[in-house]
Design a protein around this motif. Structure first.
Motif, PDB file in Angstrom:
ATOM      1  N   ILE A  40      11.295   8.211   2.634  1.00  0.00           N
ATOM      2  CA  ILE A  40      11.403   8.074   4.090  1.00  0.00           C
ATOM      3  C   ILE A  40      10.432   9.015   4.786  1.00  0.00           C
ATOM      4  O   ILE A  40       9.718   8.628   5.721  1.00  0.00           O
ATOM      5  N   GLU A  41      10.388  10.269   4.338  1.00  0.00           N
ATOM      6  CA  GLU A  41       9.458  11.227   4.937  1.00  0.00           C
ATOM      7  C   GLU A  41       8.011  10.817   4.695  1.00  0.00           C
ATOM      8  O   GLU A  41       7.148  10.962   5.581  1.00  0.00           O
ATOM      9  N   PHE A  42       7.741  10.290   3.504  1.00  0.00           N
ATOM     10  CA  PHE A  42       6.393   9.818   3.194  1.00  0.00           C
ATOM     11  C   PHE A  42       5.989   8.691   4.132  1.00  0.00           C
ATOM     12  O   PHE A  42       4.868   8.676   4.666  1.00  0.00           O
ATOM     13  N   VAL A  43       6.888   7.725   4.358  1.00  0.00           N
ATOM     14  CA  VAL A  43       6.585   6.590   5.238  1.00  0.00           C
ATOM     15  C   VAL A  43       6.359   7.072   6.664  1.00  0.00           C
ATOM     16  O   VAL A  43       5.405   6.645   7.332  1.00  0.00           O
ATOM     17  N   ARG A  44       7.225   7.965   7.132  1.00  0.00           N
ATOM     18  CA  ARG A  44       7.041   8.524   8.477  1.00  0.00           C
ATOM     19  C   ARG A  44       5.662   9.152   8.635  1.00  0.00           C
ATOM     20  O   ARG A  44       4.939   8.893   9.597  1.00  0.00           O
ATOM     21  N   GLN A  48       0.820  -1.209   0.000  1.00  0.00           N
ATOM     22  CA  GLN A  48       0.000   0.000   0.000  1.00  0.00           C
ATOM     23  C   GLN A  48       0.855   1.260   0.000  1.00  0.00           C
ATOM     24  O   GLN A  48       0.523   2.255  -0.666  1.00  0.00           O
ATOM     25  N   LEU A  49       1.956   1.246   0.765  1.00  0.00           N
ATOM     26  CA  LEU A  49       2.853   2.406   0.770  1.00  0.00           C
ATOM     27  C   LEU A  49       3.469   2.613  -0.611  1.00  0.00           C
ATOM     28  O   LEU A  49       3.596   3.754  -1.082  1.00  0.00           O
ATOM     29  N   PHE A  50       3.850   1.521  -1.270  1.00  0.00           N
ATOM     30  CA  PHE A  50       4.416   1.626  -2.618  1.00  0.00           C
ATOM     31  C   PHE A  50       3.380   2.224  -3.583  1.00  0.00           C
ATOM     32  O   PHE A  50       3.704   3.106  -4.390  1.00  0.00           O
ATOM     33  N   ILE A  51       2.163   1.716  -3.507  1.00  0.00           N
ATOM     34  CA  ILE A  51       1.101   2.197  -4.404  1.00  0.00           C
ATOM     35  C   ILE A  51       0.874   3.684  -4.211  1.00  0.00           C
ATOM     36  O   ILE A  51       0.810   4.462  -5.177  1.00  0.00           O
ATOM     37  N   ARG A  52       0.767   4.106  -2.969  1.00  0.00           N
ATOM     38  CA  ARG A  52       0.456   5.506  -2.673  1.00  0.00           C
ATOM     39  C   ARG A  52       1.606   6.435  -3.043  1.00  0.00           C
ATOM     40  O   ARG A  52       1.384   7.555  -3.526  1.00  0.00           O
ATOM     41  N   PHE A  53       2.850   5.980  -2.827  1.00  0.00           N
ATOM     42  CA  PHE A  53       3.993   6.823  -3.183  1.00  0.00           C
ATOM     43  C   PHE A  53       4.134   6.937  -4.698  1.00  0.00           C
ATOM     44  O   PHE A  53       4.459   8.006  -5.219  1.00  0.00           O
ATOM     45  N   ARG A  54       3.861   5.840  -5.402  1.00  0.00           N
ATOM     46  CA  ARG A  54       3.975   5.874  -6.872  1.00  0.00           C
ATOM     47  C   ARG A  54       2.868   6.719  -7.505  1.00  0.00           C
ATOM     48  O   ARG A  54       3.014   7.147  -8.658  1.00  0.00           O
ATOM     49  N   GLN A  55       1.789   6.949  -6.799  1.00  0.00           N
ATOM     50  CA  GLN A  55       0.779   7.875  -7.315  1.00  0.00           C
ATOM     51  C   GLN A  55       1.341   9.287  -7.425  1.00  0.00           C
ATOM     52  O   GLN A  55       0.923  10.064  -8.288  1.00  0.00           O
ATOM     53  N   ARG A  56       2.304   9.606  -6.556  1.00  0.00           N
ATOM     54  CA  ARG A  56       2.965  10.913  -6.602  1.00  0.00           C
ATOM     55  C   ARG A  56       4.177  10.890  -7.525  1.00  0.00           C
ATOM     56  O   ARG A  56       4.493  11.882  -8.178  1.00  0.00           O
ATOM     57  N   HIS A  57       4.880   9.754  -7.532  1.00  0.00           N
ATOM     58  CA  HIS A  57       6.115   9.622  -8.313  1.00  0.00           C
ATOM     59  C   HIS A  57       6.060   8.324  -9.126  1.00  0.00           C
ATOM     60  O   HIS A  57       6.659   7.311  -8.757  1.00  0.00           O
ATOM     61  N   PRO A  58       5.320   8.317 -10.241  1.00  0.00           N
ATOM     62  CA  PRO A  58       5.092   7.086 -10.990  1.00  0.00           C
ATOM     63  C   PRO A  58       6.350   6.470 -11.603  1.00  0.00           C
ATOM     64  O   PRO A  58       6.339   5.297 -11.986  1.00  0.00           O
ATOM     65  N   GLY A  59       7.444   7.235 -11.680  1.00  0.00           N
ATOM     66  CA  GLY A  59       8.667   6.684 -12.230  1.00  0.00           C
ATOM     67  C   GLY A  59       9.484   5.880 -11.237  1.00  0.00           C
ATOM     68  O   GLY A  59      10.436   5.200 -11.619  1.00  0.00           O
ATOM     69  N   VAL A  60       9.120   5.940  -9.966  1.00  0.00           N
ATOM     70  CA  VAL A  60       9.880   5.237  -8.929  1.00  0.00           C
ATOM     71  C   VAL A  60       9.521   3.752  -8.942  1.00  0.00           C
ATOM     72  O   VAL A  60       8.350   3.375  -9.003  1.00  0.00           O
TER      73      VAL A  60
END
Length: 307
Positions: free
Chosen positions: A287-291, A108-120
């Motif tokens: 890291i900041e996103f996960v925190r 879920q964290l990967f999905i949500r972060f990639r919504q902001r940064h789809p190239g990651v």
């Protein structure tokens, strides 16, 4: 961009013998042996303990391997930036975790972060607590997420989150509407991690100190198996951290209960990274996103489930 010596050195270290490395590399054993000897002459020390069954890295070899792997990771970042695949657009984050976070939290964290940064992109290795810590110490992973009872040595713990043991059940469970005590669990099928895991250590300690004995109906080292057992077995209860079901509990309509025993609150969820290593721009953002996500979603979870 590795030298032949280093490439052969890593192959032998991974394969455990010259013959196994020879099969992987399609290179004669004698050629690999010569390169290993040349490398040992250059560093001024033997790198392997040689046995009849194969070769194992000695202390000097482990030091060299750790530095080589960290250098390879640094090179990967450098090449990405040089080619214009900069950290904010397209890069790979190498992670490690224990089984619990791999079930639903990290996806879920990967999905949500990639919504902001789809190239990651993400590369995730799942292992035991000892294996995860070793992946970080060796530089094989940049970031780790795991449950722990103590501060891990040889890594930088950059964030910790209280992760007490919770009891999870379906909403139609007889205990869903009552305050929960350990003795209440006796009549019901219990699903738990295998002996030796951090959650099992705390649970068994709590049982001993309370003078009761509880034997799991299912003991397993795969959280997905435990979860499915709880979900589809009448009356079953799953012992876990709320972080392992941070998103699934609402979706599957579960009840999450606390047990007011101090020993069950001694575990934390740790975000770990390589000691002393500079973070890339995108890794710092992740890291900041996960925190933020674990703090905000954790608070929301506890409020929603009355924990």
């Amino acid at each position: 961009m590795q030298s032949t010596e280093i490439r052969y050195f890593l192959a032998v270290a991974h394969a455990g013998s010259l013959s196994a490395a020879s099969k992987q590399l399609f290179v004669a054993v004698s050629a690999i042996s010569r390169q290993i000897q040349r490398l040992e002459e250059r560093v001024g020390a033997t790198l392997f303990e040689r046995h009849a069954r194969g070769m194992v890295l000695n202390d000097a070899g482990q030091i060299l391997e750790n530095h080589v792997r960290k250098s390879m990771m640094d090179m990967e970042h450098a090449i990405g930036e040089i080619k214009g695949l900069n950290a904010l657009r397209r890069t790979v984050i190498h992670m490690a975790c224990t089984d619990g976070p791999a079930f639903d939290l990290l996806p879920q964290l990967f999905i949500r972060f990639r919504q902001r940064h789809p190239g990651v992109m993400f590369s995730l290795n799942v292992g035991t607590a000892l294996q995860v810590a070793e992946m970080i110490r060796r530089g094989e992973s940049e970031l780790a997420l795991q449950f722990s009872l103590t501060a891990e040595r040889g890594v930088d713990v950059i964030a910790t989150f209280p992760a007490p043991v919770r009891m999870v059940m379906r909403l139609d469970h007889p205990l869903a509407t009552t305050a929960l005590q350990l003795t209440d669990l006796h009549p019901y099928p219990l699903a738990m991690n295998e002996p030796g895991s951090t959650i099992r250590q705390l649970f068994d300690l709590s049982c001993r100190m309370s003078g009761i004995f509880l034997e799991p109906a299912l003991s397993c080292n795969r959280f997905s198996t435990l979860y499915e057992f709880m979900l589809h077995t009448p009356g079953a209860i799953l012992a876990c951290s709320h972080f392992s079901i941070l998103y699934r509990a609402r979706r599957d309509g579960l009840c999450v209960k606390s047990v007011n025993i101090e020993q069950l609150s001694q575990r934390t969820l740790q975000l770990q990274t390589v000691a002393g290593k500079k973070h890339s721009a995108i890794l710092s953002q992740f890291i900041e996103f996960v925190r933020d996500e674990l703090t905000q979603e954790g608070d929301r979870f506890r409020d929603e489930f009355g924990l």
